[in-house]
Design a protein around this motif. Structure first.
Motif, short mmCIF file in Angstrom:
data_model
loop_
_atom_site.label_atom_id
_atom_site.label_comp_id
_atom_site.label_asym_id
_atom_site.label_seq_id
_atom_site.Cartn_x
_atom_site.Cartn_y
_atom_site.Cartn_z
N LYS A 37 0.85 -1.20 0.00
CA LYS A 37 0.00 0.00 0.00
C LYS A 37 0.88 1.24 0.00
CE LYS A 37 -3.78 -1.81 2.85
NZ LYS A 37 -4.57 -1.56 4.08
N LEU A 38 0.48 2.23 -0.78
CA LEU A 38 1.10 3.55 -0.72
C LEU A 38 0.05 4.49 -0.15
CD1 LEU A 38 2.90 3.75 -4.18
CD2 LEU A 38 3.91 3.35 -1.94
N LEU A 39 0.43 5.23 0.89
CA LEU A 39 -0.53 6.10 1.54
C LEU A 39 0.11 7.41 1.98
CD1 LEU A 39 -0.71 5.22 5.18
CD2 LEU A 39 -0.15 3.36 3.68
N ASP A 40 -0.74 8.41 2.17
CA ASP A 40 -0.31 9.72 2.65
C ASP A 40 0.14 9.59 4.09
OD1 ASP A 40 -1.08 12.44 4.09
OD2 ASP A 40 -0.69 12.88 1.98
N LYS A 41 1.30 10.15 4.42
CA LYS A 41 1.82 10.05 5.79
C LYS A 41 0.94 10.76 6.80
CE LYS A 41 6.74 9.57 4.76
NZ LYS A 41 8.05 10.21 4.87
N VAL A 42 0.32 11.85 6.42
CA VAL A 42 -0.46 12.66 7.35
C VAL A 42 -1.89 12.14 7.49
CG1 VAL A 42 -1.34 14.97 7.83
CG2 VAL A 42 0.95 14.69 6.89
N THR A 43 -2.58 12.00 6.38
CA THR A 43 -4.00 11.63 6.43
C THR A 43 -4.23 10.13 6.48
OG1 THR A 43 -4.26 11.53 4.03
CG2 THR A 43 -4.61 13.68 5.09
N LYS A 44 -3.20 9.35 6.13
CA LYS A 44 -3.28 7.88 6.07
C LYS A 44 -4.21 7.39 4.96
CE LYS A 44 -0.67 7.56 9.68
NZ LYS A 44 0.74 7.63 9.47
N GLN A 45 -4.57 8.28 4.01
CA GLN A 45 -5.40 7.89 2.88
C GLN A 45 -4.60 6.98 1.96
OE1 GLN A 45 -6.68 11.13 0.41
NE2 GLN A 45 -7.77 9.81 -1.00
N VAL A 46 -5.17 5.84 1.59
CA VAL A 46 -4.50 4.88 0.71
C VAL A 46 -4.69 5.34 -0.74
CG1 VAL A 46 -4.44 2.50 -0.09
CG2 VAL A 46 -4.83 2.98 2.34
N PHE A 47 -3.56 5.55 -1.43
CA PHE A 47 -3.59 5.96 -2.82
C PHE A 47 -3.57 4.75 -3.76
CE2 PHE A 47 -1.19 9.64 -0.93
CZ PHE A 47 -2.22 10.54 -1.02
N PHE A 48 -2.88 3.71 -3.32
CA PHE A 48 -2.64 2.57 -4.18
C PHE A 48 -2.51 1.33 -3.32
CE2 PHE A 48 0.33 -0.14 -6.59
CZ PHE A 48 -0.31 -0.18 -7.82
N GLN A 49 -3.10 0.24 -3.78
CA GLN A 49 -3.03 -1.03 -3.06
C GLN A 49 -2.87 -2.14 -4.09
OE1 GLN A 49 -5.83 -1.62 0.19
NE2 GLN A 49 -6.52 -3.48 -0.81
N TYR A 50 -1.93 -3.04 -3.86
CA TYR A 50 -1.63 -4.06 -4.86
C TYR A 50 -1.07 -5.30 -4.18
CZ TYR A 50 0.14 -5.92 -9.29
OH TYR A 50 0.37 -6.69 -10.39
N TYR A 51 -1.39 -6.46 -4.72
CA TYR A 51 -0.80 -7.72 -4.25
C TYR A 51 0.33 -8.08 -5.18
CZ TYR A 51 -4.85 -8.16 -1.26
OH TYR A 51 -5.79 -7.93 -0.30
N ALA A 52 1.51 -8.31 -4.61
CA ALA A 52 2.70 -8.62 -5.41
C ALA A 52 3.33 -9.92 -4.92
CB ALA A 52 3.71 -7.49 -5.29
N PRO A 53 3.97 -10.64 -5.82
CA PRO A 53 4.69 -11.84 -5.40
C PRO A 53 5.86 -11.45 -4.50
CG PRO A 53 4.53 -11.71 -7.81
CD PRO A 53 4.04 -10.41 -7.25
#
Length: 79
Positions: A37-53
């Motif tokens: 997951k990539l998220l904003d450090k302040v708001t904790k809003q998730v920008f991107f979520q992905y399952y990877a090997p």
């Protein structure tokens, strides 16, 4: 795996307002894959979520050691 995830988190954190979280799938719907997951450090809003090997996560951490993480390097292969 934890070492690779820690390395990726350090690489993303360099001069960035975005944080990277990664770990095993908490719901068990994607066994053997890493939830990234990539998220904003302040708001904790998730920008991107992905399952990877896991192999892709380790490969990204090793190939970019000590450098800023190039865009798309963690998710460059299909899960």
């Amino acid at each position: 795996m934890q070492k690779a995830i820690g390395a990726l988190q350090d690489q993303v954190a360099q001069k960035s307002s975005i944080a990277l979280q990664a770990g095993l799938d908490p719901n068990g719907g994607h066994p053997g894959q890493v939830l990234v997951k990539l998220l904003d450090k302040v708001t904790k809003q998730v920008f991107f979520q992905y399952y990877a090997p896991p192999e892709q996560v380790v490969k990204s951490a090793q190939s970019n050691a000590g450098a800023a993480l190039p865009p798309g390097s963690v998710v460059s292969s299909k899960a």
